[in-house]
Design a protein around this motif. Structure first.
Motif, PDB file in Angstrom:
ATOM      1  N   ALA A   1       4.026  58.824  -3.507  1.00 54.06           N
ATOM      2  CA  ALA A   1       2.722  59.266  -3.974  1.00 54.06           C
ATOM      3  C   ALA A   1       1.635  58.639  -3.109  1.00 54.06           C
ATOM      4  CB  ALA A   1       2.523  58.863  -5.433  1.00 54.06           C
ATOM      5  N   VAL A   2       0.529  59.396  -2.902  1.00 48.27           N
ATOM      6  CA  VAL A   2      -0.576  58.906  -2.088  1.00 48.27           C
ATOM      7  C   VAL A   2      -1.869  59.021  -2.890  1.00 48.27           C
ATOM      8  CG1 VAL A   2      -1.898  59.233   0.034  1.00 48.27           C
ATOM      9  CG2 VAL A   2       0.575  59.613   0.035  1.00 48.27           C
ATOM     10  N   VAL A   3      -2.585  57.901  -3.012  1.00 49.46           N
ATOM     11  CA  VAL A   3      -3.879  57.854  -3.690  1.00 49.46           C
ATOM     12  C   VAL A   3      -4.957  57.713  -2.629  1.00 49.46           C
ATOM     13  CG1 VAL A   3      -5.335  56.557  -5.297  1.00 49.46           C
ATOM     14  CG2 VAL A   3      -2.883  56.803  -5.753  1.00 49.46           C
ATOM     15  N   ASP A   4      -5.911  58.626  -2.629  1.00 43.97           N
ATOM     16  CA  ASP A   4      -7.033  58.585  -1.686  1.00 43.97           C
ATOM     17  C   ASP A   4      -8.323  58.638  -2.500  1.00 43.97           C
ATOM     18  OD1 ASP A   4      -9.012  58.970   0.195  1.00 43.97           O
ATOM     19  OD2 ASP A   4      -8.006  60.637   1.212  1.00 43.97           O
ATOM     20  N   LEU A   5      -8.856  57.459  -2.852  1.00 41.00           N
ATOM     21  CA  LEU A   5     -10.061  57.403  -3.669  1.00 41.00           C
ATOM     22  C   LEU A   5     -11.314  57.784  -2.889  1.00 41.00           C
ATOM     23  CD1 LEU A   5      -9.287  54.218  -5.751  1.00 41.00           C
ATOM     24  CD2 LEU A   5      -9.445  56.554  -6.612  1.00 41.00           C
ATOM     25  N   VAL A   6     -11.313  57.615  -1.588  1.00 35.47           N
ATOM     26  CA  VAL A   6     -12.472  57.991  -0.778  1.00 35.47           C
ATOM     27  C   VAL A   6     -12.703  59.495  -0.863  1.00 35.47           C
ATOM     28  CG1 VAL A   6     -13.423  58.077   1.570  1.00 35.47           C
ATOM     29  CG2 VAL A   6     -12.250  56.018   0.761  1.00 35.47           C
ATOM     30  N   ASP A   7     -11.629  60.274  -0.716  1.00 32.73           N
ATOM     31  CA  ASP A   7     -11.725  61.732  -0.802  1.00 32.73           C
ATOM     32  C   ASP A   7     -11.422  62.257  -2.197  1.00 32.73           C
ATOM     33  OD1 ASP A   7     -12.473  62.053   1.859  1.00 32.73           O
ATOM     34  OD2 ASP A   7     -10.386  62.118   2.538  1.00 32.73           O
ATOM     35  N   CYS A   8     -11.124  61.361  -3.132  1.00 35.70           N
ATOM     36  CA  CYS A   8     -10.841  61.702  -4.530  1.00 35.70           C
ATOM     37  C   CYS A   8      -9.656  62.671  -4.645  1.00 35.70           C
ATOM     38  CB  CYS A   8     -12.085  62.265  -5.210  1.00 35.70           C
ATOM     39  SG  CYS A   8     -12.172  61.899  -6.994  1.00 35.70           S
ATOM     40  N   LYS A   9      -8.549  62.287  -3.989  1.00 36.57           N
ATOM     41  CA  LYS A   9      -7.347  63.117  -3.981  1.00 36.57           C
ATOM     42  C   LYS A   9      -6.132  62.289  -4.367  1.00 36.57           C
ATOM     43  CE  LYS A   9      -8.868  66.223  -0.323  1.00 36.57           C
ATOM     44  NZ  LYS A   9      -8.615  66.712   1.029  1.00 36.57           N
ATOM     45  N   TYR A  10      -5.171  62.972  -4.968  1.00 36.99           N
ATOM     46  CA  TYR A  10      -3.888  62.362  -5.291  1.00 36.99           C
ATOM     47  C   TYR A  10      -2.807  63.332  -4.842  1.00 36.99           C
ATOM     48  CZ  TYR A  10       0.120  60.700  -7.963  1.00 36.99           C
ATOM     49  OH  TYR A  10       1.364  60.246  -8.326  1.00 36.99           O
ATOM     50  N   THR A  11      -1.823  62.822  -4.115  1.00 36.08           N
ATOM     51  CA  THR A  11      -0.677  63.620  -3.701  1.00 36.08           C
ATOM     52  C   THR A  11       0.549  63.035  -4.384  1.00 36.08           C
ATOM     53  OG1 THR A  11      -1.716  64.031  -1.556  1.00 36.08           O
ATOM     54  CG2 THR A  11       0.650  64.518  -1.750  1.00 36.08           C
ATOM     55  N   SER A  12       1.216  63.838  -5.202  1.00 36.71           N
ATOM     56  CA  SER A  12       2.391  63.357  -5.932  1.00 36.71           C
ATOM     57  C   SER A  12       3.543  63.152  -4.974  1.00 36.71           C
ATOM     58  CB  SER A  12       2.785  64.366  -7.021  1.00 36.71           C
ATOM     59  OG  SER A  12       3.360  65.519  -6.428  1.00 36.71           O
ATOM     60  N   ASP A  13       4.582  62.484  -5.441  1.00 34.28           N
ATOM     61  CA  ASP A  13       5.751  62.268  -4.591  1.00 34.28           C
ATOM     62  C   ASP A  13       6.465  63.580  -4.270  1.00 34.28           C
ATOM     63  OD1 ASP A  13       6.690  62.579  -7.166  1.00 34.28           O
ATOM     64  OD2 ASP A  13       8.004  60.836  -7.122  1.00 34.28           O
ATOM     65  N   ALA A  14       6.175  64.637  -5.045  1.00 33.54           N
ATOM     66  CA  ALA A  14       6.745  65.957  -4.751  1.00 33.54           C
ATOM     67  C   ALA A  14       5.879  66.736  -3.762  1.00 33.54           C
ATOM     68  CB  ALA A  14       6.889  66.753  -6.049  1.00 33.54           C
ATOM     69  N   GLY A  15       4.729  66.146  -3.349  1.00 35.35           N
ATOM     70  CA  GLY A  15       3.872  66.793  -2.371  1.00 35.35           C
ATOM     71  C   GLY A  15       2.738  67.625  -2.952  1.00 35.35           C
ATOM     72  N   LYS A  16       2.608  67.661  -4.277  1.00 38.13           N
ATOM     73  CA  LYS A  16       1.523  68.415  -4.914  1.00 38.13           C
ATOM     74  C   LYS A  16       0.219  67.639  -4.767  1.00 38.13           C
ATOM     75  CE  LYS A  16       0.121  70.747  -9.136  1.00 38.13           C
ATOM     76  NZ  LYS A  16      -0.558  71.785  -8.410  1.00 38.13           N
ATOM     77  N   VAL A  17      -0.832  68.322  -4.282  1.00 40.41           N
ATOM     78  CA  VAL A  17      -2.127  67.693  -4.047  1.00 40.41           C
ATOM     79  C   VAL A  17      -3.091  68.050  -5.172  1.00 40.41           C
ATOM     80  CG1 VAL A  17      -4.111  67.529  -2.491  1.00 40.41           C
ATOM     81  CG2 VAL A  17      -1.798  67.746  -1.550  1.00 40.41           C
ATOM     82  N   PHE A  18      -3.715  67.028  -5.750  1.00 41.02           N
ATOM     83  CA  PHE A  18      -4.774  67.197  -6.745  1.00 41.02           C
ATOM     84  C   PHE A  18      -6.068  66.737  -6.075  1.00 41.02           C
ATOM     85  CE2 PHE A  18      -0.906  66.579  -9.113  1.00 41.02           C
ATOM     86  CZ  PHE A  18      -0.985  67.500 -10.147  1.00 41.02           C
ATOM     87  N   ASP A  19      -6.942  67.679  -5.769  1.00 41.25           N
ATOM     88  CA  ASP A  19      -8.204  67.377  -5.096  1.00 41.25           C
ATOM     89  C   ASP A  19      -9.327  67.426  -6.138  1.00 41.25           C
ATOM     90  OD1 ASP A  19     -10.479  67.173  -3.566  1.00 41.25           O
ATOM     91  OD2 ASP A  19      -9.923  68.756  -2.149  1.00 41.25           O
TER      92      ASP A  19
END
Length: 185
Positions: A18-36
């Motif tokens: 999983a990837v958390v990007d608070l600067v761009d306010c995005k979360y990418t799940s370990d399955a690759g789904k992006v929540f922008d």
């Protein structure tokens, strides 16, 4: 201790993919789904602000609710950013200097910060219906505990944004908020 918890949560998130990007306010799940969630960042210097009446539920039990003991609160909430202008600065003089979440008690003429942008993360909702944004390390409750906030973004394919709404306080220090939006789908 909050920093250690955040580092542990971040390490677990990276280990799972999983990837958390608070600067761009995005979360990418370990399955690759992006929540922008970037489209939900308020352009107002006050963030999202609203007033709401809440009731005391002693010991967090609905059966202990005193419906005569309502409290009128104000809220300022921002996503992945700090609130830049306080609506009630005289009430917030003892609150943390910068926070994404402020709760104002009009009766007591007080304001508390429920979290810090520097101690934040995004995770999947427990029921896989969106994501939640956790803010840790707000104003002190006592010498050990600090205030926190959790914002649940729940999927609604028909709505840009509904809310935010204050739901409740958990353990008297963690504020829970809800937002329904297509950006959580």
């Amino acid at each position: 201790m909050s920093l250690l918890l955040l580092l542990l949560v971040s390490a677990l998130g990276l280990a799972s993919g999983a990837v958390v990007d608070l600067v761009d306010c995005k979360y990418t799940s370990d399955a690759g789904k992006v929540f922008d969630l970037s489209a939900l960042i308020s352009t107002s210097p006050y963030g999202y602000s609203w007033n709401q009446t809440v009731w005391d539920t002693t010991d967090n039990l609905l059966s202990n609710t005193d419906f005569a003991a309502s409290v009128h609160l104000g809220f300022q909430l921002q996503f992945c950013r700090n609130v830049s202008t306080l609506l009630y600065p005289t009430y917030c003089k003892t609150a943390a200097p910068a926070s994404p979440v402020y709760v104002i008690n009009f009766g007591a003429r007080t304001c508390v910060a429920h979290g810090s942008l520097e101690s934040a993360t995004i995770e999947l909702n427990p029921y896989n219906d969106g994501v939640y944004l956790d803010y840790y390390n707000g104003d002190a409750v006592d010498h050990i505990t600090r205030r926190e906030a959790r914002v649940y973004f729940t999927c609604d394919t028909t709505s840009n944004i509904t809310g935010p709404t204050f739901e409740h306080l958990k353990n008297s220090y963690q504020g829970h908020f809800s937002v329904t939006t297509k950006y959580a789908c």
